[in-house]
Enzyme design. Sequence first.
Site, PDB file in Angstrom:
ATOM      1  N   ASP A   1      -5.638  15.390 129.755  1.00  0.00           N
ATOM      2  CA  ASP A   1      -4.295  15.504 130.372  1.00  0.00           C
ATOM      3  C   ASP A   1      -3.122  14.890 129.521  1.00  0.00           C
ATOM      4  O   ASP A   1      -2.578  14.188 130.218  1.00  0.00           O
ATOM      5  CB  ASP A   1      -4.311  14.881 131.755  1.00  0.00           C
ATOM      6  CG  ASP A   1      -3.300  15.275 132.505  1.00  0.00           C
ATOM      7  OD1 ASP A   1      -2.982  16.612 132.416  1.00  0.00           O
ATOM      8  OD2 ASP A   1      -2.876  14.961 133.501  1.00  0.00           O
TER       9      ASP A   1
ATOM     10  N   VAL B   1       0.571   5.284 142.371  1.00  0.00           N
ATOM     11  CA  VAL B   1       0.551   4.126 141.856  1.00  0.00           C
ATOM     12  C   VAL B   1       1.504   3.031 142.667  1.00  0.00           C
ATOM     13  O   VAL B   1       2.388   3.176 143.068  1.00  0.00           O
ATOM     14  CB  VAL B   1       1.295   3.881 140.433  1.00  0.00           C
ATOM     15  CG1 VAL B   1       1.015   2.800 139.568  1.00  0.00           C
ATOM     16  CG2 VAL B   1       0.394   5.108 139.615  1.00  0.00           C
TER      17      VAL B   1
ATOM     18  N   GLY C   1       5.081   4.969 142.144  1.00  0.00           N
ATOM     19  CA  GLY C   1       5.018   6.307 141.596  1.00  0.00           C
ATOM     20  C   GLY C   1       4.028   7.099 142.082  1.00  0.00           C
ATOM     21  O   GLY C   1       2.910   6.521 142.794  1.00  0.00           O
ATOM     22  N   SER C   2       4.127   8.599 141.880  1.00  0.00           N
ATOM     23  CA  SER C   2       2.933   9.357 142.516  1.00  0.00           C
ATOM     24  C   SER C   2       3.128  10.742 141.596  1.00  0.00           C
ATOM     25  O   SER C   2       4.087  11.013 140.985  1.00  0.00           O
ATOM     26  CB  SER C   2       3.358   9.413 144.063  1.00  0.00           C
ATOM     27  OG  SER C   2       4.853  10.298 144.224  1.00  0.00           O
ATOM     28  N   GLY C   3       1.921  11.347 141.735  1.00  0.00           N
ATOM     29  CA  GLY C   3       1.746  12.542 140.972  1.00  0.00           C
ATOM     30  C   GLY C   3       0.632  13.335 141.540  1.00  0.00           C
ATOM     31  O   GLY C   3       0.065  13.107 142.438  1.00  0.00           O
TER      32      GLY C   3
ATOM     33  N   LYS D   1      -3.760   2.327 140.823  1.00  0.00           N
ATOM     34  CA  LYS D   1      -3.685   3.824 140.854  1.00  0.00           C
ATOM     35  C   LYS D   1      -4.605   4.338 141.670  1.00  0.00           C
ATOM     36  O   LYS D   1      -5.941   4.191 141.624  1.00  0.00           O
ATOM     37  CB  LYS D   1      -3.773   4.326 139.576  1.00  0.00           C
ATOM     38  CG  LYS D   1      -3.746   6.008 139.715  1.00  0.00           C
ATOM     39  CD  LYS D   1      -3.148   6.594 138.450  1.00  0.00           C
ATOM     40  CE  LYS D   1      -2.407   7.833 138.659  1.00  0.00           C
ATOM     41  NZ  LYS D   1      -1.752   8.489 137.540  1.00  0.00           N
TER      42      LYS D   1
END
Length: 508
Positions: free
Chosen positions: A149, A33, A26-28, A49
């Site tokens: 957030d 991650v 995962g990425s953001g 992460k």
Amino acid sequence: MNKSPFASPSSTGLVANRYQLKQLIGSGGMGEVFLANDILLGGTPVAIKFLTQTVVDGKMQQDFAREALMSAALSQKSVHIVRAYDYGVNEKGKPYYVMEYLSGKSLKDLIPVSLPMFLTLSRQICLGLQCAHQGINIDGKICPLVHRDIKPANILVIPDPILGQLVKILDFGIARFLNYASTASTSRGFNGTLPYCSPEQLDGEKLDGRSDIYSLGVMMFEMLTGKKPWEPETDYFGAWYKAHHFEQPKAIADVKPTLKLPQKLNHLIMSCLAKKASDRPQNIAQILQVLNSLEQSSCPTLPTTLASRSILSRPIDSRLPITLEETCRQLSWPENKPIQEIVFPQLIDTIQKSVPALWLMLPKEEIKNYAFSTRYNQFIFITSPHPMLLWVTVLYNRGLTPKWLPCYLDMQNLANRQMASLLAENEHYPLIFFTLEAPNSCANVLSSRIEPTGRQMLKTWLQQSQNLPPASQPHLSKQLLKQQYKQIQSRILQHLESKPQVVLSGSI
């Protein structure tokens, strides 16, 4: 997707000489991650992460360490906050968190959700936020945590045999660290996700839990409608600043006319979206009070997600076969067991077959108290670093302290594999109560039912344990199971306290 520098061929992929990176999952905006194996714990999967921010000085590293420690401490208090195990800074100056690896779906991918699902998920999100806002004790001082957030992408929903769906809030502590880091390196101290930011967050003001409540209001609106309360012309900071400060949110009824929303819930969401923090609910407890009343009125029995999984089983007066019960009542306390309050699993040999049973010794009065209790069972199995099964039985009476009966079975032990095999074959197992007072005789026999899904899982785990290579670290697996046991206790109680007195069973 661009190849991550953390997984480059020139790198060993080993973090802190302990975590072997496997793949990017995962990425953001906050970072990337990775799935990794914890070598120290025999290859146990974890999620790591790496944050986008680079730690450029000692003060920033101290700040990150403090936030990581607070996040880890918080995750020990609430099952609705992802567990953080470790943290550090790699050789490139990138800070990272090591978290439990969970297989689930982002709330972002589930939106919109039905009203019953909304109530189930929102309540759990609120329980996690409430725990954070109440704070944790650091060196004798209570330190409240504000997430900063809250958004659907930071809410993970995983399958759960007790609640149907279990909510995990991600990235606690990270937003605050990034906010500090951006302030240290730029002139603007804002860090968050624009559609969900409170007006005071956009102004760079000091935040409290009411800022999270505003973000929660935006997310609840989106959970029900699939849309956000505002649609500015652009996604730039200025457009969202104007929306959050000066534009009223859309009406839920206008965005989704077919949604039959209780007026009480509509008012709650709109009050969370108030521009002034003083006009919103002042704490999460006020929101939970409304959600609980709505859940009770719309779901007088089980939530749909639970009922469909057949968590409830037979009523409390279900009994063992008479011949088996008579056999149990004639048993004597084993001579090799101490005379004290203990529980242990042991087979009973009958004419037809062997039957798995729990033997326990309690004071007479306590045995009487639990004679008409709800019985609930749960099984947890881990394969690494050593195959081990946790078999938990709970005796629950409203108004009394629950009696927890955990048993750990080393699945490389032949006798324990036989026990697990017989549990998988039998719908019920007996609980045999012996008195702590002399003559330590059998005072009662109750039954606990194992659901078909639970028995099937036991069969699967039994097969897995037989195919695993030899291992020699049962103490590590037991420690991991003890951690999971502590986590599920609050979830089990939460479920039992909200339901009628019935015999329950389940499995993980």
